[in-house]
Design an enzyme around this catalytic site. Structure first.
Site, mmCIF file in Angstrom:
data_model
loop_
_atom_site.group_PDB
_atom_site.id
_atom_site.type_symbol
_atom_site.label_atom_id
_atom_site.label_comp_id
_atom_site.label_asym_id
_atom_site.label_seq_id
_atom_site.Cartn_x
_atom_site.Cartn_y
_atom_site.Cartn_z
ATOM 1 N N ASP A 141 47.443 31.565 49.414
ATOM 2 C CA ASP A 141 48.846 31.275 49.683
ATOM 3 C C ASP A 141 49.725 32.481 49.389
ATOM 4 O OD1 ASP A 141 48.216 30.904 46.923
ATOM 5 O OD2 ASP A 141 50.094 29.820 46.622
ATOM 6 N N ASP B 164 50.428 40.201 48.416
ATOM 7 C CA ASP B 164 50.093 39.390 47.259
ATOM 8 C C ASP B 164 49.733 38.006 47.775
ATOM 9 O OD1 ASP B 164 50.015 37.915 44.922
ATOM 10 O OD2 ASP B 164 52.179 37.978 44.588
ATOM 11 N N HIS C 131 57.058 38.893 45.923
ATOM 12 C CA HIS C 131 57.913 37.706 45.828
ATOM 13 C C HIS C 131 59.333 37.979 46.319
ATOM 14 C CE1 HIS C 131 55.216 35.681 42.525
ATOM 15 N NE2 HIS C 131 54.510 36.250 43.496
ATOM 16 N N GLU D 209 48.122 29.069 44.466
ATOM 17 C CA GLU D 209 48.265 29.812 43.212
ATOM 18 C C GLU D 209 49.722 29.996 42.832
ATOM 19 O OE1 GLU D 209 48.830 33.611 40.858
ATOM 20 O OE2 GLU D 209 49.538 33.077 42.854
ATOM 21 N N GLU D 210 50.562 30.288 43.828
ATOM 22 C CA GLU D 210 51.921 30.735 43.533
ATOM 23 C C GLU D 210 52.808 29.648 42.936
ATOM 24 O OE1 GLU D 210 52.701 33.668 43.433
ATOM 25 O OE2 GLU D 210 51.684 34.866 44.945
ATOM 26 N N HIS E 39 43.752 34.537 45.946
ATOM 27 C CA HIS E 39 44.359 33.297 46.457
ATOM 28 C C HIS E 39 44.871 33.493 47.881
ATOM 29 C CE1 HIS E 39 48.583 34.676 45.767
ATOM 30 N NE2 HIS E 39 48.115 35.217 44.658
ATOM 31 N N ASP F 123 44.068 40.419 42.258
ATOM 32 C CA ASP F 123 45.475 40.032 42.340
ATOM 33 C C ASP F 123 46.388 40.888 41.468
ATOM 34 O OD1 ASP F 123 47.597 38.540 43.259
ATOM 35 O OD2 ASP F 123 47.302 36.881 41.868
#
Length: 488
Positions: free
Chosen positions: A79, A116, A460, A146-147, A77, A170
């Protein structure tokens, strides 16, 4: 910084990763990065398309002699999660990421790095751009958003891709092959409150809880880190009976898939009780800090004077909100019986935010489980707590898990390749996070799927970092896997 990073091996992968760090790409603000990857494919002369939900698909023909191999979809992904330290000035919709090398790792200055899933996306770009690799037909799928909801995976249409094997990039531990993941669902909770006037003789204080580690609400939930929202209302609950402290506003946590690191709020209390309030909160915070001494050594509490707010949240709503937050399940709920060390079910009490204009307080929780019925039961528990407290409850964004297939042909192939290269068999695991494989496999049930990647720590969160050596191993493993894809 850039020159140092782009000199790392493999250079082509790191070149594209550096370029991604220069393009703002937080979830729901992905237009620029989608344009960048789309133009990248077109400039290579490859078949390139953008679908209606923002996925970019680039197709590369097989190299000569490899036309009879099964088609491979390289998937990641575009984003990233926008998290920063409170003292960091950074606009994720405009500013580039300040990536740099720190020993054996690449990290960022006060923000998430975007490894990520930027490393996985960069690897796919490097495969597409390379002219010296051997591979069968390649389809690179760069998914959108995705997030915050897996929108790209959800919106991918059947029949667009023709490949047989999905390699998802991922995962975040080199040397591990993932064959399953948890499903998830959002719990959206809302209180409506009435405003009350600030009584005479009151002063205002800002309560700030900072310095927690936060992290990925799936990968890091097992680490038993503190939750800033829980701590905030724990202190409020202890102080309220003796001081009558009132809540004017609260802003705790941020994204549903990030463990909350910080929580802030404006409190109002009688001037004569300020020192009592501080003493009560300091004492309770000291107890909490002792409980979390190993996992949260840097957590901090501050109570500082500020301007009086115009209004207060009504007292009954304050009490109900406090009790609901304290009663709400949070963290690991159950470990897996079938796979030792794997979290089966968890919930992240992600954010608590008041909105003065709308007179609402919104709470967001993300539930995860590899067992659908357990996730549903957890939802009923949260529903019961907040309905008893008078809140509105809604659930949204449910997505399925990915059931492991231990007889997967690509699993066997990759296990053999890894053992041949590195002298050991890679661990086969499921992950307590939402990989897109579950959704994609529902649309393309014929796909044989594996997820793998380099070692990334603290995704994150502003502490996110990727290990340099494992990026090289991940790339070499990917290259040899593509050379050894079975024939059709």
């Amino acid at each position: 910084m850039s020159k140092v990073i782009v000199d790392l091996e493999p250079k082509l992968l790191w070149k594209y990763f550096y370029q991604l760090t220069q393009i703002p790409r937080p979830s729901n603000h992905e237009e620029k990065v989608q344009e960048f990857v789309y133009n990248f494919g077109k400039e290579l002369g490859l078949e390139t398309l953008k679908d209606e939900v923002g996925n970019i698909i680039i197709k590369k023909p097989a190299t000569p002699g490899m036309e009879n191999r099964k088609g491979v979809i390289l998937q990641g992904h575009l984003d990233m999660v926008p998290q920063k330290n409170s003292d960091k000035e950074h606009d994720f919709t405009k500013d580039p990421i300040e990536a740099y090398i720190d020993g054996d790792w690449v990290t960022a200055n006060g923000t998430t790095l975007g490894a990520d899933n930027g490393i996985g996306a960069s690897a796919a770009m490097a495969v597409l751009a390379s002219d010296n690799l051997k591979h069968g037909p390649i389809e690179a799928l760069f998914t959108a958003t995705e997030e915050t909801g897996m929108d790209g995976a959800e919106g991918l249409k059947p029949g667009v891709l023709q490949g047989d094997i999905l390699l998802n990039t991922d995962s975040e531990d080199e040397g591990e092959l993932y064959v399953g993941c948890a499903g998830g669902e959002d719990a959206n909770l809302r209180f409506t409150y009435a405003e009350e006037n600030v009584p005479d003789g009151m002063v205002a204080l800002e309560l700030a809880i900072t310095g927690l580690k936060g992290g990925h609400s799936g990968m890091d939930i097992i680490l038993q880190r503190g939750n800033a929202n829980k701590l905030f209302f724990r202190l409020l609950q202890v102080a309220y009976p003796e001081t009558g402290v009132r809540l004017a506003s609260v802003n705790g946590g941020s994204l549903r898939n990030a463990i909350p690191r910080e929580a802030f709020g404006i409190l109002v209390v009688e001037e004569a009780k300020v020192e009592q309030l501080k003493a009560l909160m300091d004492a309770e915070f000291a107890l909490a800090k002792n409980e979390l001494a190993k996992t949260e050594p840097d957590m901090q509490l501050s109570l500082t004077s500020t301007d009086l707010p115009a209004e207060l949240i009504d007292e009954l709503t304050q009490v109900r909100l406090t009790q609901a937050i304290l009663a709400c399940p949070n963290g690991v709920i159950r470990m897996s019986d079938s796979m030792p060390g794997l979290v089966e079910t968890s919930v992240n009490l992600a954010s608590v935010k008041s909105e003065n204009e709308g007179k609402t307080i919104s709470i967001a929780c993300l539930m995860r489980s590899s067992v659908d019925s357990a996730k549903a039961d957890l939802g009923r528990s949260i529903d019961a707590v907040f309905r008893l407290a008078g809140a509105e409850v809604k659930f949204s964004g449910a997505y399925p898990g990915w059931q492991p297939n231990m007889d997967s042909p690509i699993l066997k192939t990759m296990q053999g390749i890894y053992e041949g290269k590195y002298g050991k068999i890679p661990q086969v695991k499921a992950i307590h996070a939402g990989l897109e494989c579950g959704i994609l496999g529902g649309t393309y049930p014929n796909w044989d799927m594996i997820s793998f990647g380099p070692t990334i720590r603290f995704p994150h969160s502003p502490d996110e970092k990727v290990n340099i050596e494992t990026v090289k191993k991940f790339w070499d493993f990917l290259v040899e896997t593509l050379e050894n894809i079975p024939t059709k």
